[in-house]
Motif scaffolding. Structure first.
Motif, PDB file in Angstrom:
ATOM      1  N   THR A  33      43.700  -2.652 -32.257  1.00 37.20           N
ATOM      2  CA  THR A  33      44.484  -3.881 -32.428  1.00 37.20           C
ATOM      3  C   THR A  33      43.746  -5.081 -31.842  1.00 37.20           C
ATOM      4  OG1 THR A  33      46.570  -2.658 -32.379  1.00 37.20           O
ATOM      5  CG2 THR A  33      46.681  -5.002 -31.851  1.00 37.20           C
ATOM      6  N   LEU A  34      43.221  -4.908 -30.635  1.00 42.70           N
ATOM      7  CA  LEU A  34      42.483  -5.998 -29.991  1.00 42.70           C
ATOM      8  C   LEU A  34      41.206  -6.344 -30.751  1.00 42.70           C
ATOM      9  CD1 LEU A  34      42.935  -4.768 -26.334  1.00 42.70           C
ATOM     10  CD2 LEU A  34      43.890  -6.879 -27.283  1.00 42.70           C
ATOM     11  N   ALA A  35      40.490  -5.321 -31.204  1.00 42.37           N
ATOM     12  CA  ALA A  35      39.252  -5.560 -31.952  1.00 42.37           C
ATOM     13  C   ALA A  35      39.542  -6.291 -33.256  1.00 42.37           C
ATOM     14  CB  ALA A  35      38.544  -4.243 -32.219  1.00 42.37           C
ATOM     15  N   ASP A  36      40.624  -5.923 -33.924  1.00 39.90           N
ATOM     16  CA  ASP A  36      41.004  -6.603 -35.165  1.00 39.90           C
ATOM     17  C   ASP A  36      41.319  -8.076 -34.912  1.00 39.90           C
ATOM     18  OD1 ASP A  36      40.663  -4.339 -36.749  1.00 39.90           O
ATOM     19  OD2 ASP A  36      42.794  -3.795 -36.701  1.00 39.90           O
ATOM     20  N   LYS A  37      42.021  -8.346 -33.821  1.00 37.11           N
ATOM     21  CA  LYS A  37      42.330  -9.738 -33.482  1.00 37.11           C
ATOM     22  C   LYS A  37      41.050 -10.523 -33.203  1.00 37.11           C
ATOM     23  CE  LYS A  37      46.957  -9.000 -31.676  1.00 37.11           C
ATOM     24  NZ  LYS A  37      47.853  -9.181 -30.529  1.00 37.11           N
ATOM     25  N   ALA A  38      40.144  -9.916 -32.450  1.00 34.44           N
ATOM     26  CA  ALA A  38      38.874 -10.588 -32.145  1.00 34.44           C
ATOM     27  C   ALA A  38      38.095 -10.866 -33.419  1.00 34.44           C
ATOM     28  CB  ALA A  38      38.044  -9.730 -31.190  1.00 34.44           C
ATOM     29  N   ALA A  39      38.037  -9.879 -34.307  1.00 35.59           N
ATOM     30  CA  ALA A  39      37.287 -10.042 -35.557  1.00 35.59           C
ATOM     31  C   ALA A  39      37.917 -11.109 -36.443  1.00 35.59           C
ATOM     32  CB  ALA A  39      37.208  -8.711 -36.295  1.00 35.59           C
ATOM     33  N   SER A  40      39.228 -11.161 -36.467  1.00 30.11           N
ATOM     34  CA  SER A  40      39.918 -12.163 -37.283  1.00 30.11           C
ATOM     35  C   SER A  40      39.633 -13.577 -36.769  1.00 30.11           C
ATOM     36  CB  SER A  40      41.418 -11.881 -37.273  1.00 30.11           C
ATOM     37  OG  SER A  40      42.124 -12.849 -37.998  1.00 30.11           O
ATOM     38  N   LEU A  41      39.733 -13.758 -35.461  1.00 29.58           N
ATOM     39  CA  LEU A  41      39.440 -15.075 -34.883  1.00 29.58           C
ATOM     40  C   LEU A  41      37.982 -15.462 -35.110  1.00 29.58           C
ATOM     41  CD1 LEU A  41      41.365 -14.834 -31.485  1.00 29.58           C
ATOM     42  CD2 LEU A  41      41.942 -16.280 -33.446  1.00 29.58           C
ATOM     43  N   ALA A  42      37.080 -14.513 -34.914  1.00 25.80           N
ATOM     44  CA  ALA A  42      35.657 -14.795 -35.100  1.00 25.80           C
ATOM     45  C   ALA A  42      35.361 -15.153 -36.543  1.00 25.80           C
ATOM     46  CB  ALA A  42      34.822 -13.587 -34.666  1.00 25.80           C
TER      47      ALA A  42
END
Length: 82
Positions: free
Chosen positions: A67-76
């Motif tokens: 979940t955290l990695a997906d959020k980071a990837a989306s923001l990036a």
């Protein structure tokens, strides 16, 4: 049963690490100096999500890490598109 769980954990970790690698690559392409204050905040939030995902991997909490990695990837990805 334990072997299947270990295989599932390895697969989950691999997927999370791939997402984190994509996020890191995208963040590396961002010119932070050209970002607005909101953009810089978004950049820092993506970095924090990535760090938290790494911590979740260490505790073997792969669902939370994903979940955290997906959020980071989306923001990036959003920052790269700016």
């Amino acid at each position: 049963l334990r072997a299947a769980s270990a295989a599932a954990d390895a697969q989950a970790e691999r997927l999370v690490r791939e997402t984190l690698a994509r996020s890191t690559r995208d963040l590396g392409r961002v010119n932070v100096g050209r970002l607005s204050a909101d953009g810089r905040a978004q950049f820092e939030q993506a970095r924090r999500f990535s760090q938290q995902a790494e911590q979740a991997i260490r505790t073997r909490n792969f669902n939370f890490a994903a979940t955290l990695a997906d959020k980071a990837a989306s923001l990036a990805a959003d920052l790269v598109g700016r």
